[in-house]
Design a protein around this motif. Structure first.
Motif, short mmCIF file in Angstrom:
data_model
loop_
_atom_site.label_atom_id
_atom_site.label_comp_id
_atom_site.label_asym_id
_atom_site.label_seq_id
_atom_site.Cartn_x
_atom_site.Cartn_y
_atom_site.Cartn_z
N GLY A 10 -5.55 -1.95 -1.98
CA GLY A 10 -3.97 -2.17 -2.06
C GLY A 10 -3.74 -0.96 -2.29
O GLY A 10 -4.83 -0.39 -2.42
N LYS B 198 -3.37 2.75 -4.37
CA LYS B 198 -4.22 3.52 -5.65
C LYS B 198 -3.34 4.19 -6.32
O LYS B 198 -2.72 4.56 -6.06
CB LYS B 198 -5.65 3.95 -5.91
N LYS C 161 1.03 2.55 -7.36
CA LYS C 161 0.66 1.08 -7.82
C LYS C 161 2.14 0.57 -8.42
O LYS C 161 1.91 0.18 -8.47
CB LYS C 161 -0.41 1.03 -8.78
N THR C 162 2.41 1.96 -9.22
CA THR C 162 3.75 2.08 -9.86
C THR C 162 4.74 1.93 -9.17
O THR C 162 5.72 2.07 -9.12
CB THR C 162 4.09 3.12 -10.91
#
Length: 156
Positions: free
Chosen positions: A101, A103, A107-108
Motif C-alpha cells: 500500500g 507509504k 497515506k493521508t
C-alpha cells in the motif's frame, strides 16, 4: 513402443553383434594361420559396443529431459510435467516484511487531486505556464488574432 517390440529389437541387435563378432573371428583366424602362435583375449567385445560417445550421451539426456517437459508455443518456455517439491523452505529474499500500500505522505491523501499534487508541485505548474506563454508569444506574430494562437497551442 510396446515391451514385446522393444525385446524383439534388442534380440535383433544382439544377433547382429554376435554375427559381426563371428565374422571378425573368422577373418582373424585366417590371418593368424600364417603366424606361429595364436593370441587369445579374455575381454568381452560386447562391452566395447556399449560405450557411447559424448554426443550420444548428450542426445540421450536431452531425450530424457524432453520427456519430463512440455515446450511452449514460443519454442522457448518449458513446462514441467511433474509438479516440483512443495515442502521446501521459502528463501529469505522472497519474504515480504512490509505491508503493501501507500507509504509516507501518500497515506493521508483522500482524493485524486491530493495524489496528483504529491507528484506535480505548484512550482512545476508555474514553470510549465511561463514556458507555454513564451511559446505563444513566439508564434503569435504569425496570426492576426491572439485567440487563434492560443487555440493552436491547445491543439498541439
Amino acid at each position: 513402443m510396446s515391451w514385446e517390440q522393444e525385446q524383439a529389437r534388442l534380440v535383433a541387435l544382439l544377433e547382429e553383434i554376435i554375427s559381426d563378432n563371428e565374422d571378425n573371428v573368422a577373418v582373424e583366424s585366417d590371418a593368424s594361420l600364417d603366424e606361429d602362435f595364436i593370441q587369445e583375449s579374455d575381454h568381452d567385445s560386447l562391452s566395447e559396443q556399449n560405450i557411447l560417445s559424448e554426443s550420444e550421451v548428450e542426445e540421450a539426456e536431452t531425450e530424457d529431459r524432453q520427456r519430463d517437459d512440455y515446450i511452449g508455443k514460443d519454442k522457448v518456455t518449458k513446462w514441467h510435467k511433474v509438479k516440483g517439491r512443495t515442502a521446501i523452505r521459502t528463501r529469505a529474499h522472497n519474504i515480504i516484511t512490509e505491508a503493501p500500500g501507500p507509504k509516507g505522505n501518500a497515506k493521508t491523501c483522500k482524493s485524486p487531486l491530493e495524489c496528483f499534487q504529491l507528484f506535480i508541485t505548484d512550482d512545476m505548474i508555474a514553470e510549465i505556464t511561463s514556458c507555454t506563454n513564451i511559446y505563444i508569444e513566439k508564434i503569435s506574430h504569425k496570426y492576426s488574432r491572439q485567440k487563434i494562437a492560443t487555440k493552436l497551442m491547445k491543439l498541439k
